[in-house]
Every structure is written in C-alpha cells, then in structure tokens.
Write a protein that holds these residues in place. Structure first.
Motif, short mmCIF file in Angstrom:
data_model
loop_
_atom_site.label_atom_id
_atom_site.label_comp_id
_atom_site.label_asym_id
_atom_site.label_seq_id
_atom_site.Cartn_x
_atom_site.Cartn_y
_atom_site.Cartn_z
N MET A 264 0.83 -1.20 0.00
CA MET A 264 0.00 0.00 0.00
C MET A 264 0.87 1.25 0.00
O MET A 264 0.55 2.24 -0.66
CB MET A 264 -0.93 0.00 1.22
CG MET A 264 -1.99 1.09 1.18
SD MET A 264 -3.07 1.05 2.62
CE MET A 264 -1.90 1.55 3.89
N HIS A 265 1.99 1.21 0.73
CA HIS A 265 2.87 2.37 0.79
C HIS A 265 3.49 2.67 -0.56
O HIS A 265 3.68 3.84 -0.93
CB HIS A 265 3.97 2.13 1.83
CG HIS A 265 4.83 3.34 2.08
ND1 HIS A 265 4.44 4.36 2.90
CD2 HIS A 265 6.04 3.69 1.57
CE1 HIS A 265 5.39 5.29 2.91
NE2 HIS A 265 6.37 4.90 2.13
N ASN A 270 -3.44 6.48 -4.26
CA ASN A 270 -4.76 7.10 -4.10
C ASN A 270 -5.35 6.94 -2.70
O ASN A 270 -6.42 7.45 -2.42
CB ASN A 270 -5.75 6.52 -5.13
CG ASN A 270 -5.34 6.85 -6.56
OD1 ASN A 270 -4.82 7.92 -6.82
ND2 ASN A 270 -5.56 5.91 -7.47
N VAL A 271 -4.63 6.22 -1.83
CA VAL A 271 -5.11 6.00 -0.46
C VAL A 271 -4.73 7.20 0.40
O VAL A 271 -3.63 7.75 0.28
CB VAL A 271 -4.51 4.71 0.12
CG1 VAL A 271 -4.99 4.49 1.55
CG2 VAL A 271 -4.87 3.51 -0.75
N ALA A 272 -5.65 7.62 1.26
CA ALA A 272 -5.40 8.79 2.13
C ALA A 272 -4.16 8.56 3.00
O ALA A 272 -3.91 7.45 3.48
CB ALA A 272 -6.62 9.03 3.01
N LEU A 273 -3.39 9.64 3.21
CA LEU A 273 -2.14 9.54 3.96
C LEU A 273 -2.37 9.03 5.38
O LEU A 273 -1.61 8.19 5.87
CB LEU A 273 -1.46 10.91 4.01
CG LEU A 273 -0.17 10.99 4.82
CD1 LEU A 273 0.89 10.06 4.24
CD2 LEU A 273 0.34 12.43 4.88
#
Length: 315
Positions: A264-265, A270-273
């Motif tokens: 994911m990192h 597009n994933v919220a911080l």
C-alpha cells in the motif's frame, strides 16, 4: 532568485514528526487504543518471559524461540509508541536526526529478526513432527543459541543500509516527516537527490529476504502436513497439527499486515495519507499484542503453568 523559497537543510539536525496528519482532532482518541495495545503487549510478552524462566518444563527449543519472539516484540513496539504518545499528548514533535536514524534502524533490524525467528520456529516444528526421535539431539541449547544469534546478526546486517543510505542524502526541501515515526521511505522522500537505491533496497529486503523466509516456512509446513496426513488416526492428526496452530496464527498476524502495509505504501497512491500511517502503526503494534495472547490461549503448557503460578501465589 532560484531556490529563494527553499530552506537549506543540508546540515540537518532535527526532523519534525507530524503524527497522523489529517486526524489531528482525533489524536487523543486514537492514542487510547494504541496505548491499550502497547500495555497488553508489554504485559503479555513479559508474562511469557516470566513463565518460561520460572518453569523448567518449558525450557526447550520451542519456548526459547518464543522468548526471542517476545523480546523482539517488546523492542519493536517500544521503538515507535513512546514517541507517538509524546507527539499526541505533549506535542513533542521534534526528533534528532541521529535519533531518527536509530529508530529507523531498530525497526528494520527487529522486523527482519522477527521474520527469521518464525523460520527458526518452523524448523523446530519440522524436526519435532517429521523426525521426533532426533529433536532433542538436533535442537540442543547451544544450537538454539547459535540460531538465535544468527537471526539477530542477519537482522542487524540487513538493517544497516537503511540509516547509512539515509544519512548520505542531502536534505534541502523540508524537515517535516509526514508520519508518526521515522519510516524509511517517509524520511528518504525528503531528500533532494535520486534516492532510487534506497527504494530498491527496501524492495530487495521485502521480496528476497522476507520472501525467502516465507518460502522456507511454506516448504517446512508442506513437509509437516505430509507427515501429519500419514498418521494412522484422525485424533493423532488433529493432536499433532494442534502443536503447529499457534505458530501458524502468529505467522499470519505478522506477514499479512506487513505485506499489505508495504504494498500500500509503494503502490497505493490514491489511499489517504492518514490511512497509510494508521496501517503502518497497526502493523508494528498489533503483532506484539496478539502473539502472547495466541500462545497463552492455544498453548496448553503455558496456560497450565501460568494458572499454576497464579494459584500458588494466592495460597
């Protein structure tokens, strides 16, 4: 003038950790479950160490490896949570550059060490089930000590390039880390240089080291399952497989969140911080919390010995 809006951080002395950006209003509430997880991890892992030390019947290879796992979990959780709580409770966001690199080193060193311990535990289960008559002569105390030392040395050597490379880069953009701890890529991304070698090394450790560990664990369990299914009765198969249940549970609790967090990192742009950071913290805090619970609940010897110690103290 070019660069007039850029602050020179080439001789960097401190970083600023932001905690969990975007969730500042909920920081205090977030600290409650994190603090609870840390307290459970401390209590549970020290309990495992205490019970194994007090009970001679538990002083064998499986429980020595479990003690190594408990120490590793204590170091991992302690590497990040006290600083996170100081950010949340006291707004203490500064961290010395050397302290930041030290935190980075300890995290990666003991993550690699923990992965190696799981391989050693898989080896223990393999010998115990596939060649039980030679278990006591193969995994003697000196051999277990050498395995533990080798696993720690491997983790120490694999972690060295992380802070070494991070120290080489010039930092001329900002000293603000958008994270709650000195996560490797969160620090390296602040450098004003081509840092692909740091990214490639992180991927190398992920795929070639942890990937190999998972491969060896899988091969061990393939052989273990073959030995189990060759047993004559269903009861014997279930009883033998039950000795591996705790190990399988802690492996899943360690590798699945770790792989999810790493992928994911790197690929979840597009994933919220704040979700990235929460998952990264959960990855380092949940396994140390659940490992002693899993072994305490599923391992009859530990459960019985702990109950024995408690009842003896009461009387």
């Amino acid at each position: 003038m070019p660069g007039s809006n850029t602050t020179d951080f080439t001789n960097l002395s401190t970083f600023i950790l932001l905690g969990i950006p975007g969730l500042e209003a909920a920081h205090v509430w977030i600290s409650i479950p994190f603090c609870a997880m840390y307290a459970i991890a401390i209590l549970g892992n020290f309990t495992i160490l205490f019970v194994v030390k007090r009970e001679p019947i538990l002083q064998g290879p499986m429980y020595y490896f479990l003690c190594m796992l408990a120490v590793t979990d204590l170091v991992l959780s302690t590497s990040i949570l006290p600083k996170l709580l100081s950010i949340i409770w006291f707004n203490s966001r500064e961290i010395d550059f050397s302290a930041c690199l030290t935190q980075m080193y300890f995290i990666h060193c003991f993550l690699a060490t923990e992965s190696g311990i799981f391989v050693a535990m898989a080896l223990d289960r393999y010998v115990a089930i596939c060649d039980p008559l030679r278990h006591s002569t193969t995994l003697t105390n000196p051999v277990v000590a050498k395995i533990g030392l080798a696993v720690l040395l491997r983790g120490s050597m694999l972690a060295l390039p992380y802070p070494f490379l991070a120290r080489q880069w010039p930092y001329c953009r900002t000293n603000i880390i958008l994270h709650s701890y000195c996560e490797h890529m969160a620090v390296v991304n602040l450098a004003c240089a081509d840092t692909r070698i740091s990214s490639y090394y992180g991927l190398f450790v992920l795929f070639c080291v942890k990937g190999l560990d998972v491969f060896f664990i899988t091969m061990s369990y393939i052989e273990i399952l073959r030995a189990i299914f060759s047993l004559p009765t269903k009861d014997a198969r279930l009883k033998t497989f039950g000795t591996c249940g705790s190990h399988l549970c802690v492996i899943l609790a360690f590798y699945i969140p770790g792989l999810f967090s790493s992928f994911m990192h790197r690929f979840g742009s597009n994933v919220a911080l704040h979700f990235h950071i929460l998952i990264a913290n959960v990855y380092l805090l949940v396994p140390p919390m659940v490992h002693p619970i899993i072994y305490g609940v599923r391992t009859k010897q530990i459960r019985d010995r702990l109950f024995h110690l408690i009842t003896n103290k009461r009387t």
